[in-house]
Design a protein around this motif. Structure first.
Motif, PDB file in Angstrom:
ATOM      1  N   GLU A 217      22.828  12.005   1.520  1.00 42.39           N
ATOM      2  CA  GLU A 217      21.455  12.264   1.093  1.00 42.39           C
ATOM      3  C   GLU A 217      20.647  10.973   0.954  1.00 42.39           C
ATOM      4  O   GLU A 217      19.434  10.964   1.151  1.00 42.39           O
ATOM      5  N   GLY A 218      21.305   9.897   0.582  1.00 37.78           N
ATOM      6  CA  GLY A 218      20.589   8.653   0.376  1.00 37.78           C
ATOM      7  C   GLY A 218      20.343   7.850   1.636  1.00 37.78           C
ATOM      8  O   GLY A 218      19.581   6.885   1.619  1.00 37.78           O
ATOM      9  N   ALA A 219      20.960   8.255   2.736  1.00 37.35           N
ATOM     10  CA  ALA A 219      20.922   7.425   3.951  1.00 37.35           C
ATOM     11  C   ALA A 219      19.524   7.251   4.508  1.00 37.35           C
ATOM     12  O   ALA A 219      19.235   6.256   5.179  1.00 37.35           O
ATOM     13  N   ILE A 220      18.617   8.186   4.224  1.00 40.14           N
ATOM     14  CA  ILE A 220      17.260   8.070   4.738  1.00 40.14           C
ATOM     15  C   ILE A 220      16.555   6.850   4.163  1.00 40.14           C
ATOM     16  O   ILE A 220      15.670   6.277   4.792  1.00 40.14           O
ATOM     17  N   ARG A 221      16.978   6.419   2.970  1.00 44.69           N
ATOM     18  CA  ARG A 221      16.416   5.218   2.358  1.00 44.69           C
ATOM     19  C   ARG A 221      17.341   4.009   2.490  1.00 44.69           C
ATOM     20  O   ARG A 221      16.888   2.889   2.730  1.00 44.69           O
ATOM     21  N   THR A 222      18.633   4.214   2.310  1.00 43.88           N
ATOM     22  CA  THR A 222      19.562   3.077   2.345  1.00 43.88           C
ATOM     23  C   THR A 222      19.784   2.569   3.761  1.00 43.88           C
ATOM     24  O   THR A 222      20.235   1.436   3.947  1.00 43.88           O
ATOM     25  N   ARG A 223      19.520   3.411   4.749  1.00 43.24           N
ATOM     26  CA  ARG A 223      19.816   3.117   6.160  1.00 43.24           C
ATOM     27  C   ARG A 223      21.308   2.879   6.377  1.00 43.24           C
ATOM     28  O   ARG A 223      21.728   2.102   7.230  1.00 43.24           O
ATOM     29  N   GLY A 224      22.094   3.567   5.575  1.00 37.12           N
ATOM     30  CA  GLY A 224      23.536   3.478   5.692  1.00 37.12           C
ATOM     31  C   GLY A 224      24.140   2.560   4.660  1.00 37.12           C
ATOM     32  O   GLY A 224      23.459   1.769   4.006  1.00 37.12           O
ATOM     33  N   LEU A 225      25.450   2.707   4.468  1.00 34.04           N
ATOM     34  CA  LEU A 225      26.213   1.864   3.562  1.00 34.04           C
ATOM     35  C   LEU A 225      27.155   1.011   4.410  1.00 34.04           C
ATOM     36  O   LEU A 225      27.691   1.488   5.419  1.00 34.04           O
ATOM     37  N   TYR A 226      27.392  -0.233   3.963  1.00 26.85           N
ATOM     38  CA  TYR A 226      28.087  -1.164   4.849  1.00 26.85           C
ATOM     39  C   TYR A 226      29.136  -1.989   4.118  1.00 26.85           C
ATOM     40  O   TYR A 226      29.036  -2.209   2.894  1.00 26.85           O
ATOM     41  N   ALA A 227      30.145  -2.407   4.857  1.00 29.14           N
ATOM     42  CA  ALA A 227      31.234  -3.208   4.303  1.00 29.14           C
ATOM     43  C   ALA A 227      30.668  -4.404   3.553  1.00 29.14           C
ATOM     44  O   ALA A 227      29.740  -5.077   4.011  1.00 29.14           O
ATOM     45  N   GLY A 228      31.252  -4.655   2.372  1.00 21.99           N
ATOM     46  CA  GLY A 228      30.791  -5.753   1.538  1.00 21.99           C
ATOM     47  C   GLY A 228      29.771  -5.340   0.499  1.00 21.99           C
ATOM     48  O   GLY A 228      29.460  -6.124  -0.405  1.00 21.99           O
ATOM     49  N   GLN A 229      29.243  -4.114   0.604  1.00 28.81           N
ATOM     50  CA  GLN A 229      28.296  -3.643  -0.393  1.00 28.81           C
ATOM     51  C   GLN A 229      29.024  -3.030  -1.586  1.00 28.81           C
ATOM     52  O   GLN A 229      30.107  -2.464  -1.459  1.00 28.81           O
ATOM     53  N   TRP A 230      28.388  -3.157  -2.757  1.00 31.35           N
ATOM     54  CA  TRP A 230      28.878  -2.575  -3.993  1.00 31.35           C
ATOM     55  C   TRP A 230      28.122  -1.284  -4.294  1.00 31.35           C
ATOM     56  O   TRP A 230      26.913  -1.209  -4.092  1.00 31.35           O
ATOM     57  N   ILE A 231      28.853  -0.294  -4.799  1.00 32.26           N
ATOM     58  CA  ILE A 231      28.243   0.936  -5.283  1.00 32.26           C
ATOM     59  C   ILE A 231      28.674   1.104  -6.740  1.00 32.26           C
ATOM     60  O   ILE A 231      29.860   1.308  -7.020  1.00 32.26           O
ATOM     61  N   THR A 232      27.729   0.981  -7.661  1.00 35.48           N
ATOM     62  CA  THR A 232      28.058   1.186  -9.061  1.00 35.48           C
ATOM     63  C   THR A 232      27.540   2.539  -9.506  1.00 35.48           C
ATOM     64  O   THR A 232      26.469   2.983  -9.063  1.00 35.48           O
ATOM     65  N   THR A 233      28.292   3.226 -10.355  1.00 35.44           N
ATOM     66  CA  THR A 233      28.177   4.681 -10.455  1.00 35.44           C
ATOM     67  C   THR A 233      27.747   5.213 -11.813  1.00 35.44           C
ATOM     68  O   THR A 233      28.065   6.336 -12.156  1.00 35.44           O
ATOM     69  N   GLY A 234      27.004   4.439 -12.568  1.00 36.66           N
ATOM     70  CA  GLY A 234      26.417   4.977 -13.795  1.00 36.66           C
ATOM     71  C   GLY A 234      27.160   4.592 -15.055  1.00 36.66           C
ATOM     72  O   GLY A 234      28.347   4.278 -15.053  1.00 36.66           O
ATOM     73  N   SER A 235      26.415   4.650 -16.154  1.00 38.12           N
ATOM     74  CA  SER A 235      26.904   4.121 -17.420  1.00 38.12           C
ATOM     75  C   SER A 235      27.922   5.033 -18.102  1.00 38.12           C
ATOM     76  O   SER A 235      27.794   6.252 -18.097  1.00 38.12           O
ATOM     77  N   TRP A 236      28.916   4.380 -18.716  1.00 35.54           N
ATOM     78  CA  TRP A 236      29.870   5.054 -19.591  1.00 35.54           C
ATOM     79  C   TRP A 236      29.518   4.839 -21.066  1.00 35.54           C
ATOM     80  O   TRP A 236      30.101   5.490 -21.929  1.00 35.54           O
ATOM     81  N   THR A 237      28.637   3.925 -21.335  1.00 37.02           N
ATOM     82  CA  THR A 237      28.436   3.490 -22.727  1.00 37.02           C
ATOM     83  C   THR A 237      26.997   3.564 -23.194  1.00 37.02           C
ATOM     84  O   THR A 237      26.712   3.214 -24.338  1.00 37.02           O
ATOM     85  N   GLY A 238      26.079   4.018 -22.355  1.00 36.42           N
ATOM     86  CA  GLY A 238      24.680   3.927 -22.732  1.00 36.42           C
ATOM     87  C   GLY A 238      24.202   2.493 -22.660  1.00 36.42           C
ATOM     88  O   GLY A 238      24.883   1.618 -22.123  1.00 36.42           O
ATOM     89  N   ASN A 239      23.046   2.247 -23.203  1.00 35.02           N
ATOM     90  CA  ASN A 239      22.398   0.948 -23.137  1.00 35.02           C
ATOM     91  C   ASN A 239      22.602   0.206 -24.455  1.00 35.02           C
ATOM     92  O   ASN A 239      22.100   0.617 -25.496  1.00 35.02           O
TER      93      ASN A 239
END
Length: 266
Positions: A217-239
């Motif tokens: 779903e995000g590829a229309i903006r990200t133009r794909g995901l590529y080796a060496g990129q980081w994907i961080t997936t949301g907070s476990w602890t709040g701010n």
């Protein structure tokens, strides 16, 4: 995806310039003028892209993406991570740009293979996970051009890279695929005092599902995901907010540890 055009495009370019000026000068704003606030997620992502461009070069481009959801049923939202803002555990953060000093404990994935846009058949979860090189504990550092981004209009906050200011990563997690994330405990400490301790607390629930969502779903903006990129997936602890002279220590029970230190004159 609906790209802004004409007068609205000009307004959103002004939006990005205002947020960039606030971040760069330290003269923060309470909020954007009402007429300059994004009204759709397409507009949010358009502004994010302009801000991210200002912090990237051909050599130091997009380092990856942050993605999360406020609950398991919500549509995820994402933002680019400038590569120059990514550092290993133990990083020293000094300088006037560290004003807000928000902290979130997260789990991130480093890609080892490309996932270019694919329109014919969506990537499966298995295909996306096969592209992951490693899994890491991370601290997302929150910064903003908004004086108090939690009180500003939500679309203003989202447009400002979703408050992203940096990513500090720990060592790879061995055999991360076998971890029961619903039972994983995390503690976030500032100056040796535990400020947050939770179990299975990622707000999106099954946060691993965010990776195939971003690849498809995000590829229309990200133009794909590529080796060496980081994907961080949301907070476990709040701010959690830190002081100008603070040591921060995040420990997951199974997924390891990551630290950083601030040296900032308040």
């Amino acid at each position: 995806m609906i790209e802004p055009t004409g007068p609205r495009e000009a307004q959103l370019i002004e939006t990005s310039n205002i947020l960039l000026d606030a971040r760069r000068t330290g003269v923060l704003i309470d909020d954007l003028p009402v007429e300059l606030r994004p009204t759709t997620m397409d507009e949010v992502y358009f502004v994010q892209g302009l801000i991210a461009q200002a912090y990237t070069t051909p050599e130091d481009g997009i380092g990856g993406w942050k993605i999360g959801a406020p609950n398991p049923e919500a549509t995820p939202a994402y933002a680019p991570l400038p590569k120059v803002w990514i550092a290993p555990s133990g990083a020293l953060l000094s300088g006037s740009q560290w004003r807000y000093r928000g902290l979130e404990a997260e789990i991130a994935f480093l890609l080892g293979a490309d996932l270019p846009p694919r329109s014919d058949t969506p990537y499966t979860r298995e295909e996306v996970l096969a592209a992951v090189a490693s899994c890491h504990p991370v601290i997302e550092v929150l910064e903003s051009g908004l004086l108090d981004p939690m009180k500003a209009d939500r679309m203003s906050m989202l447009a400002d890279l979703q408050m992203h200011g940096g990513l500090v990563y720990g060592a790879p997690v061995p055999e991360w695929q076998s971890i029961d994330w619903t039972q994983e405990t995390v503690a976030l400490a500032v100056d040796g005092s535990i400020r947050v301790e939770r179990t299975g607390s990622n707000t999106s629930g099954d946060f691993v599902k965010l990776l195939p969502w971003l690849a498809n779903e995000g590829a229309i903006r990200t133009r794909g995901l590529y080796a060496g990129q980081w994907i961080t997936t949301g907070s476990w602890t709040g701010n959690t907010l830190a002081m100008g002279q603070s040591s921060v220590d995040v420990r997951f029970h199974t997924a390891g540890r990551v630290t950083l230190r601030y040296s900032v004159e308040d």
